[in-house]
Design an enzyme around this catalytic site. Sequence first.
Site, PDB file in Angstrom:
ATOM      1  N   ASP A   1      38.628  34.866 -84.698  1.00  0.00           N
ATOM      2  CA  ASP A   1      38.301  33.652 -85.441  1.00  0.00           C
ATOM      3  C   ASP A   1      38.719  32.422 -84.629  1.00  0.00           C
ATOM      4  OD1 ASP A   1      41.088  33.457 -85.707  1.00  0.00           O
ATOM      5  OD2 ASP A   1      41.065  34.138 -87.791  1.00  0.00           O
ATOM      6  N   GLN A   2      38.697  31.259 -85.250  1.00  0.00           N
ATOM      7  CA  GLN A   2      39.033  30.022 -84.545  1.00  0.00           C
ATOM      8  C   GLN A   2      40.485  29.969 -84.095  1.00  0.00           C
ATOM      9  OE1 GLN A   2      37.853  26.785 -87.101  1.00  0.00           O
ATOM     10  NE2 GLN A   2      35.803  26.725 -86.230  1.00  0.00           N
TER      11      GLN A   2
END
Length: 140
Positions: A16-17
């Site tokens: 994810d980020q």
Amino acid sequence: MKKVRTSIKVRYQETDQMGVVYHANYLVWFEIGRTALIESLGFQYHEMEKQGVVSPVVDASLSFKQPIRYGQDAVVETWIEEYDGLRVTYAYRIKDTADQVAVTGFTKHVVVKKDSFKPVSIRRSFPDWHQAYTNALGRD
């Protein structure tokens, strides 16, 4: 109790980020481990499907201990936690490259007829699988 270890190379698209493995991907890794365990017992899931049955997940649980990041490798340990002839609970432990536990969990499955979703007894319909599961639990 028989345990199978399956190596996973963390891919960029699984993160994810924050740069950590997105939580839903651990369920995919559980499935990879479950398939490896079944194959280590001498069976192929797709062979069971050819006989008109499937084995859906009826319950799943994950517990997150620490993140795994892109660039790390992981190992999925898989074993049969419970088996009663109808339902199977597979347990999982995912470790990072430092052998630290990152995620634990389980999935529960039942074998059903593909067309009606009526439960099928593994013990009666698949006696070889039943014996292999019993042996994997250490219940000869």
